[in-house]
Motif scaffolding. Structure first.
Motif, PDB file in Angstrom:
ATOM      1  N   ALA A 244       0.835  -1.201   0.000  1.00  0.00           N
ATOM      2  CA  ALA A 244       0.000   0.000   0.000  1.00  0.00           C
ATOM      3  C   ALA A 244       0.868   1.249   0.000  1.00  0.00           C
ATOM      4  O   ALA A 244       0.559   2.237  -0.691  1.00  0.00           O
ATOM      5  N   LEU A 245       1.974   1.219   0.758  1.00  0.00           N
ATOM      6  CA  LEU A 245       2.888   2.363   0.765  1.00  0.00           C
ATOM      7  C   LEU A 245       3.571   2.523  -0.589  1.00  0.00           C
ATOM      8  O   LEU A 245       3.762   3.646  -1.073  1.00  0.00           O
ATOM      9  N   ALA A 247       2.305   1.741  -3.426  1.00  0.00           N
ATOM     10  CA  ALA A 247       1.299   2.292  -4.337  1.00  0.00           C
ATOM     11  C   ALA A 247       1.131   3.792  -4.142  1.00  0.00           C
ATOM     12  O   ALA A 247       0.727   4.504  -5.072  1.00  0.00           O
ATOM     13  N   ASP A 248       1.467   4.287  -2.937  1.00  0.00           N
ATOM     14  CA  ASP A 248       1.388   5.719  -2.669  1.00  0.00           C
ATOM     15  C   ASP A 248       2.663   6.449  -3.064  1.00  0.00           C
ATOM     16  O   ASP A 248       2.804   7.648  -2.799  1.00  0.00           O
ATOM     17  N   GLY A 249       3.610   5.714  -3.646  1.00  0.00           N
ATOM     18  CA  GLY A 249       4.833   6.345  -4.119  1.00  0.00           C
ATOM     19  C   GLY A 249       6.001   6.301  -3.158  1.00  0.00           C
ATOM     20  O   GLY A 249       7.059   6.899  -3.435  1.00  0.00           O
TER      21      GLY A 249
END
Length: 292
Positions: A244-245, A247-249
């Motif tokens: 998830a992190l 995916a947030d860049g």
């Protein structure tokens, strides 16, 4: 129409009579009906407090609570104050009272309490074990097989556990806890709380079992057992947080560091797992690695 009375649950001293809340003496003197687990103990308590019940005194214990509750509900409905006391501590907590409370509540009538001494909270407070989250398990089953099953269901309980036990069964109970939870599980045996010979023994549960086996234990006993340590986090369980992190860049290294620090997992282990699970990006030109 007559205003309804009320049921009052009143805590009584678990040892030192000076721990009795002042309201207890006033209610004993003023209540219309005093329902007592043991009327003889009630008389001794009243004598120590210097009060004389003005109302009717009736017995209310485990053998007659089912039959007596309906009549006490009608007393409350008729506008009278019914005071319920047990031998020690708060009524309905491993003591008679729950059936009456349930019946009065179901009748839509008032229930209140006079707080006071509690073996559960006193033992928890002096045990030296975690107090932020706890559960009360009362008495474990007496039969060894049933006790083993009950303890197996509690083996992974993370909260501190408070239990009651009869002194002559304490050694067997502690041995069963050591077998189910492991011999090193921290525990405390609290005996005769607030009384002259109060004693609190702390240590690994196996050591406490050996002590109880060798030394005759007398008096009221409350046992406090530490909760289970949380199971160590597995890398695969934490991968969704890392991904998830990403995916947030967030960079892979930074994402792994943040998640590993949060859960106390070695960074290298989580990094390798995240590297294997991270979606592969095609190299420049659009071809996946190894395709030429």
């Amino acid at each position: 129409m007559t205003d309804p009375g009320r049921l009052v649950l009143a805590a009584t001293p678990i040892g030192d009579v000076e721990d009795a809340p002042p309201r207890l003496a006033r209610l004993l003197a003023a209540a219309d009906v005093v329902a007592a687990e043991d009327t003889r103990r009630l008389r001794r308590l009243c004598s120590a407090l210097g009060v004389e019940p003005a109302g009717r005194v009736v017995s209310y214990h485990e053998h007659n609570e089912a039959s007596r509750s309906a009549g006490l509900v009608e007393e409350v409905r008729a506008g009278r104050t019914v005071l319920l006391v047990t031998d020690a501590g708060m009524p309905s907590v491993s003591d008679p009272g729950y059936r009456l409370v349930r019946a009065v509540v179901d009748a839509g009538l008032p229930v209140t309490a006079v707080p006071g001494p509690s073996a559960v909270l006193t033992a928890l407070a002096v045990s030296g074990l975690a107090t932020d989250r706890f559960c009360f398990e009362g008495f474990l089953p007496r039969r060894p097989g049933e006790r083993r099953r009950a303890l197996a269901a509690l083996a992974d309980e993370p909260r501190t556990m408070v239990l009651f036990e009869a002194p002559h069964r304490l050694a067997a109970m502690l041995a069963a806890v050591a077998e189910a939870f492991g011999p090193q599980r921290p525990a405390a045996v609290c005996r005769e709380l607030t009384k002259t010979y109060e004693e609190v023994r702390r240590g690994p549960v196996a050591e406490l079992a050996a002590w109880a086996e060798q030394s005759p234990v007398r008096g009221e006993v409350t046992v406090v057992v530490a909760g289970a340590d949380p199971a160590p986090a597995r890398p695969q369980d934490l991968l969704p947080e890392v991904l998830a992190l990403l995916a947030d860049g967030v960079r892979l290294k930074d994402a792994v560091t943040a998640v590993a620090d949060r859960h106390g997992l070695p960074k290298r282990v989580l990094y390798d797992a995240a590297l294997a699970a991270r979606p592969q990006e095609p190299p420049p030109g659009g071809q996946p690695p190894g395709d030429h």
